[in-house]
Design an enzyme around this catalytic site. Sequence first.
Site, mmCIF file in Angstrom:
data_model
loop_
_atom_site.group_PDB
_atom_site.id
_atom_site.type_symbol
_atom_site.label_atom_id
_atom_site.label_comp_id
_atom_site.label_asym_id
_atom_site.label_seq_id
_atom_site.Cartn_x
_atom_site.Cartn_y
_atom_site.Cartn_z
ATOM 1 N N HIS A 44 0.861 -1.181 0.000
ATOM 2 C CA HIS A 44 0.000 0.000 0.000
ATOM 3 C C HIS A 44 0.891 1.222 0.000
ATOM 4 O O HIS A 44 1.547 1.505 0.990
ATOM 5 C CB HIS A 44 -0.919 0.003 1.220
ATOM 6 C CG HIS A 44 -1.729 1.252 1.309
ATOM 7 N ND1 HIS A 44 -2.793 1.503 0.484
ATOM 8 C CD2 HIS A 44 -1.604 2.343 2.096
ATOM 9 C CE1 HIS A 44 -3.288 2.697 0.763
ATOM 10 N NE2 HIS A 44 -2.593 3.237 1.740
ATOM 11 N N ASP A 48 1.238 4.981 -0.191
ATOM 12 C CA ASP A 48 0.648 6.317 -0.106
ATOM 13 C C ASP A 48 1.411 7.294 -0.985
ATOM 14 O O ASP A 48 2.637 7.377 -0.890
ATOM 15 C CB ASP A 48 0.717 6.825 1.338
ATOM 16 C CG ASP A 48 -0.198 6.044 2.256
ATOM 17 O OD1 ASP A 48 -1.379 5.899 1.909
ATOM 18 O OD2 ASP A 48 0.268 5.584 3.316
ATOM 19 N N ASP A 90 -7.290 1.863 2.407
ATOM 20 C CA ASP A 90 -6.882 2.717 3.526
ATOM 21 C C ASP A 90 -7.799 3.894 3.843
ATOM 22 O O ASP A 90 -7.819 4.353 4.973
ATOM 23 C CB ASP A 90 -5.445 3.214 3.279
ATOM 24 C CG ASP A 90 -4.795 3.794 4.525
ATOM 25 O OD1 ASP A 90 -5.220 3.415 5.636
ATOM 26 O OD2 ASP A 90 -3.876 4.606 4.401
ATOM 27 N N HIS A 119 -5.610 9.971 -0.093
ATOM 28 C CA HIS A 119 -6.301 9.983 1.206
ATOM 29 C C HIS A 119 -5.437 10.448 2.366
ATOM 30 O O HIS A 119 -5.885 10.407 3.506
ATOM 31 C CB HIS A 119 -6.895 8.611 1.502
ATOM 32 C CG HIS A 119 -5.868 7.510 1.514
ATOM 33 N ND1 HIS A 119 -5.464 6.876 0.366
ATOM 34 C CD2 HIS A 119 -5.165 6.956 2.511
ATOM 35 C CE1 HIS A 119 -4.552 5.979 0.670
ATOM 36 N NE2 HIS A 119 -4.346 6.002 1.961
#
Lengths: 1010, 1010
Positions: B48, B50, B172, B415
């Site tokens: 994941h 970001d 997320d 996000h």
Amino acid sequence: MNALLPILVFATLAFTTSADNVPPKCTWQNCPKTEPDQLNVHIICHTHDDLGWLKTVDQYYYGSQKQITEVGVQYILNTVVKELEGHPDRRFSYAETGFFWRWYMNQHDFVKHQVKKLVNNGQLEFIGGGWAQNDEAASHYVAIIDQMTLGLGKLNQTFGECGRPKVAWQIDPFGHSREQASLFSQMGYEALFFARIHYLEKEARLRNKSLEFVWNGSDDLKTNILTGSFYNDNYGPPEGFCFDALCGDDPIMDNPKMEGYNVDKKVNDFIAFVKEQASHQRTNHVMVLMGSDFQYTNADWWYSNLDKLIRFVNEKQSTAKVNLFYSTPSCYVQAINAAGPKLPSKSDDFFPYASANHSYWTGFFSSRPTFKAFVRQSSALLQVCKQLDTNADLGPADYGDLNILMNAVALSQHHDAITGTAKENVTRDYEKRLFRGWMEGEQVINDAAAKLMAKNPETSVPKQVFCPLSNISMCEVTKTNGQFVVTVFNGQARVKNITIRIPYYWRAATVNDFNGAAVSAQVIKTFAPAYQLANTNASPYELLIPVQVGPLGFASYFVSNKTSERSASRGEADFMELETLVIEDYIENAEASSREQIRDPIVLQNELIELTFDASGLVSKFTDLKSKLSVPLTQEFLWYKGYGADKNEQLSGAYIFRPNGTMPIRVTNQVTAELITGPVVNEVRQTFSPWVSQVIRLYKGKPYVEFEWTVGPIPKEKSNPITKEVITRFTTGISNAGVFYTDANGRQMVTRTRNQAAMYRYENTEPVAANYYPVNSRIYIKDDHVQMTILTDRSQGGASLADGQMELMIHRRSFFDDGFGVDEALDEPGDDGRGLVARGRHWLLIAPPAKSASLHRQLAYDLFYTPILTYTPLTATIDQYRATFNTQFSGLRQPLPDNVNLLTLEQWERRSLLVRLEHMFQNGEDRELSQPTTVNIKNLFTTFDVVSVRELTLGANRELKSSAEHFGRNMNRWDTRNRWKEQTNIELNPMQIRTFQIEVQRKPTFHHAQ
Amino acid sequence: MNALLPILVFATLAFTTSADNVPPKCTWQNCPKTEPDQLNVHIICHTHDDLGWLKTVDQYYYGSQKQITEVGVQYILNTVVKELEGHPDRRFSYAETGFFWRWYMNQHDFVKHQVKKLVNNGQLEFIGGGWAQNDEAASHYVAIIDQMTLGLGKLNQTFGECGRPKVAWQIDPFGHSREQASLFSQMGYEALFFARIHYLEKEARLRNKSLEFVWNGSDDLKTNILTGSFYNDNYGPPEGFCFDALCGDDPIMDNPKMEGYNVDKKVNDFIAFVKEQASHQRTNHVMVLMGSDFQYTNADWWYSNLDKLIRFVNEKQSTAKVNLFYSTPSCYVQAINAAGPKLPSKSDDFFPYASANHSYWTGFFSSRPTFKAFVRQSSALLQVCKQLDTNADLGPADYGDLNILMNAVALSQHHDAITGTAKENVTRDYEKRLFRGWMEGEQVINDAAAKLMAKNPETSVPKQVFCPLSNISMCEVTKTNGQFVVTVFNGQARVKNITIRIPYYWRAATVNDFNGAAVSAQVIKTFAPAYQLANTNASPYELLIPVQVGPLGFASYFVSNKTSERSASRGEADFMELETLVIEDYIENAEASSREQIRDPIVLQNELIELTFDASGLVSKFTDLKSKLSVPLTQEFLWYKGYGADKNEQLSGAYIFRPNGTMPIRVTNQVTAELITGPVVNEVRQTFSPWVSQVIRLYKGKPYVEFEWTVGPIPKEKSNPITKEVITRFTTGISNAGVFYTDANGRQMVTRTRNQAAMYRYENTEPVAANYYPVNSRIYIKDDHVQMTILTDRSQGGASLADGQMELMIHRRSFFDDGFGVDEALDEPGDDGRGLVARGRHWLLIAPPAKSASLHRQLAYDLFYTPILTYTPLTATIDQYRATFNTQFSGLRQPLPDNVNLLTLEQWERRSLLVRLEHMFQNGEDRELSQPTTVNIKNLFTTFDVVSVRELTLGANRELKSSAEHFGRNMNRWDTRNRWKEQTNIELNPMQIRTFQIEVQRKPTFHHAQ
């Protein structure tokens, strides 16, 4: 997924076929192109993988215990191989065979094939190649040779020629020994590289462009070796260029549109760095190491960025005149040799190592004294086991696995193992592995016993067991059996006459030898100072038996707690009521009066030596009874306060010895001493304090004094504990004028001069620590008339800080970490948590200098080749036992000459054997024994005859071309032919070691022959 | 190295040829074999990544700033590809195209080819696939569609069919919106997965085996989507099975001879875990995620261990009945669909998200209010630029790079970006990127101006510049030029009638419109509370100009500080002496008396609305002057004390809103208010405190009240600072019975009920925070008669905590980290370090419910499509300028119907264009405007005619088969044919968005046409 499999297989075949069409080119046959008019920068991608330090070797291998450090060697090798694949310009150099081999054996055939290809095309180079990167201060040469042979052998059998390291690689050990350099030369290494040298020598070498030099490793052998100490601090990359996950440096960020674009800065910094480096070196080649401890767990990080660095730096080549490329140490050496610079030479060593003016790495010479002893004894056991394995011709059908012991002993030579600089838990793991090695050793002995002891192959030989706790007077067999057999194994190639010491539980014993003859033995009350052995189940007595065991042999002795019918008079050893002279009264008097007033001092003596004690209970005089040579002699225990508590200072710890002041504190002025005499040994038992005691022994007929010291638990103050570094100090009247001698790895002697260094201007910032040197087997001082030599049973630090004086550090307990990464105080808890108790022996020799070598050379081997004892209950009569079992064996038909040691006898590839013979003396040490000598090995052995021999390099991974071509800078001095010869006469010059693979004709097994 | 190259090339060819012989099989056509009688465990290897959080997106990409976290996306992708290569069973799923694309573009062709192969053979699956994983609370749907289109487009153009994600992946984001689910369904995703749902809903779903369900994303559209919330906490691996460098778990240690052998334990633990998981799910398939934030920087660590885990677990298959294999989300979905379980459905959303009873993630709805506004405005700018790019037919020869703005706007939807939950430095980086986007936007406008403004192509158009600081009354062009042209760009597909506000430096202005006609403007004294704009160079005046701009067009206005000769009377705007009613006297009186005693309250009005203020200076009444509808209305500012200081408690921070108590504190009771009137706007200026002020405006002819609030710097106490969460609260007499309505991503409305949840039993642990919901564009309450609607200019948190009342959190300053990883207090320093000052607008509507939608739907678009203003000095007369340049342009021949929005007009692949049209209303919102409607686009545009159209899915990465087949569970519902149609009549049902690729016939460029 299955649909894809055929494609991959096809591709694999494509690789295979093509690769196999190209004859292998090892790294050094496939070196990158260099530019004569540019600065050639050899980028060396490497990792330094300690076989244990903060984590155990297994934890490092798998990468577990990430909270300690997130590294795993399996991942390093996994990812490096993937990074090399498909990028033929990329290279990697790997050093530690102990890790590599484990990894390689766990790979699928596909990966193994890949790796072979990478080795054969020169992308993957092995450097160093020992099982571990052994310490050079504390490792004994026997163990060094064994661990190198183990590692090199694995590489050799897997990869052949291209797997043979050409460059020795000792980048992390904390100082470098001359003997190690000599051994490397004899192993055929072209060059030796390392990082850690004294900071003042480093400064001098930088000034004089002499980071690279020719090291003459021996006054006796022409073992020159090109040696390079690294330009950069330690062995890491230039500042700002560490691209590993472990480092904080930014990657190369090459997108000009992005935040943090840094190509220009990185390129300029790098060029500036290498130009500065080049200004301190003598050719237009520099080596830049890219990697460090456990780096490349994610090799991609490195190569992604190095690819860019190389590309961007070379883009500036026309102006910067810098040529950057992936290389390997052997290619660098090749380039240096081609450039042919005039290099300076060196013939001293690199001890002690200091990283700063108060950071002398001389503490580790003595750290973890019991572990150091255990390692030494395990190495001796290994020799016995290899010999038995060979003589009994053991094979896969037998039960013992000698590899476990071999690997454990090799592992423990690692420079964070034997040095005592690993964490406590990791050291426990080393001990556990050695202990497992002992278990296997015991099994090998039983396997061999089945063949060598049983007269009839159908007879099962009673199980031989070790008493591993006999050094603290505990042994299950002797406790629970009134009658037992003790068998003594001798790893030396000469007859061993010694006294063994057995925990014993009765007041009387009858002892018979292998022939059934009675032996005059001695039962003695165990000397166990209460505080030191608080919770002991020590036997009340010890039984001392003088034994005689043939070369590479064994001999069984029978012990009974009953008076023997046949030979009560001679074989019976009764408990001797102590002839003790308790001197406590004198001590009280002594405090109020001078020593001269004391009457009737204790005198300890045997046929050769008389040792006089003064009223304080200390030794005061040594007399050679034959020559009447008499010298004043004092031996006492003292301790240095170590620097502690002040975190801004360099503290004393596992690595560093930094006493707070130069005057050590005397343990006591009140020594309690008792004299005990008997038929085998006379001894004085001294109690210095609740934590220091000693037994001083004179064995019947032996020319040395044994000092068996017991130190510990070193006290720890409840608050503000003080680090204590305990020494034993011997003081005589010898006028040694600041000069003393210490051995290098138990072999050649090196001259030391107090407050002086050969290669740089000595600065007396640490008057004590800076004069400490590693003592592997002996230290001596001498003047024209007398030489005082001390032999040690393990490695220790030693010094002569005042004329006539020698000291050895025998134990230390530090309550602070010294800041070099281990991040633990060297505060060994011992068995019960109160602190470690250590026991060890010193053999003191005082003799004329001309006679000393003949004593210390041979006695050092006696001390090294600890007799290995096994026990078994005796359930029959001695005669019945003797009728069924061989009670004596020797592997040699006759002992070797007094100046020759059988260094190695072990099984080798394809049913051949490996034999090493060595000359035990240096030139000029002894008028007779320092002469060249010859041994014919053809019919030397009892279980086989030698058919033909093939001489190998010391590491046994290559045939030696000829001794004339033995040394020099020729890159191709080995033949690949098999030149077997029938000539078995082996000539040995002083200090020479010769290594042979031998083809043998086995004789009928021993029990058949009897 | 060169010698090896041919071999590699050969091998490459072998790969290539073989791979090309096999038709590509995407993941879902090549799924692992499952076992009907066993528990099938789909191992999902994923990371994941970001796009910025603790580090900037560049720092994460390169892996710099390792001291923050040692991760680098380039290494993830590098190493994953290497791990997949040669292991056809291994799979990986990757989500973030923003990272992937950057990496891919930096690879050599060889690697690109490898990657294509891995995509085509199903080993590498893209999931999600947007540029980032956008937030669902604060992202506006226009930006969501843009960022998804950007990401999916890159994958589509590179990999074609196999690169198209089939599974939406929002693992997320901190809560999930219904509109997002609907958009994903319209984009053709088969399923949606995420991790974060309210802890009580999670408990309920675990109990009811309803972690997987069908989510009905819209009441208007049949946008059902299979949705899965993960079993495990968040999206990481089971405890003990995290094999990443970032995790502490031990690897699988499979050598039984080694310390720490753990295969049995690992296997048993894993089997127990998946069986427990299976007991909470409805099929014999479970998905186990292996990976987490930035994991796989060393993919080898994962795959080495997962290979072993799979092998050892499957070795127990006969007894354990567990079948373990590498899989991907799409294969899991395929297996689930094949199993066909009966699944529950859901039609509400997942807001607010709470991870524990006091951990309501409702703070981030309002965190970083100025950044949220900047993102919103940038998205509006992007629409204008894309339209101009299209209409001016810009190409590579032009200077602006629209991608920079496009990427920055997409990135800011991440996000941790728009949410305000990144570190301060990272947020600055987002701002910098947006600002660079604005610079490029300015260039695109200039590029377009060169073609659309110049009547003669040889004439160079004066440079158009932005005044980015005009919101704090600063503008260089208007300051240094007595005469200038301001051009207003309109991104809406209808005529824009608004009043623009320009920083101005003279007391009088003459304004002329694009035709040269005088405009009645207004010069007004700048309202700048001293403390809030301490160091300001704010202009002394502001110039208000009512403007009119055609659809997708621009219009230029001429401003002069001299009185115009020709039209002095109409065009002249003089500084109005303030008609101020200072009420300070009243306040003093008020304290001693009741409000009723106050005479002559302020009344603010325009043609439509009258707003009455009470003696305290606050609004007290709203009157609709047409309908005479009059309601009591109060608006005031208050703040909640946030939980702080006690580290054992859940504190209020960037993510979490946790007020300490339920009663907010009123900023003041002493409001200073002034009334200002003029020809364009009448306004009341309120000063609440040194850090809170407001202007309440009624624009001529506009049916809403504008509240422009300025809040900050929120005070920070020197010791023990108190976190402050500032709200604006509107109170009326509306009886809303606990029900209120908030928009989802600026589109469909969602009904909220105070203290209630649809899917679980609500627990009132956080009476305030748990009732907060994201407000992207509007919030309203209503009863049978009246609806009060507030439109916002950015995303905020909002609630109705008491009947008749609505509040919006407009600013917050927290002095503590709330413990979810960002590890910083949300304490924005602002420009001068004293704390951030935020300014924003609310548009208040009070109208009968039946009339409200027509107002708020259209006004919300007016608010979203901020007019873009450019300035240029006027160096000629107006007539000269008008003769040389076009002062007016429209991209549409006529405005679209009142219920249709032109959502997208941009250049698309191969000279085609992308057009999206949307119906702006929901079913039943408005009697007329909620009806279906039709638009014919053939001759709609002024710069081109439409030749043919091809309808695409919403993400524009696939042709839509037919609207009848639009939704369902068919895995192959798209054609791969190109079905171009000439039918350009587009019918739109309520809330429908239709996406078309259009082929166009360009008309002669605009300036040629003039």
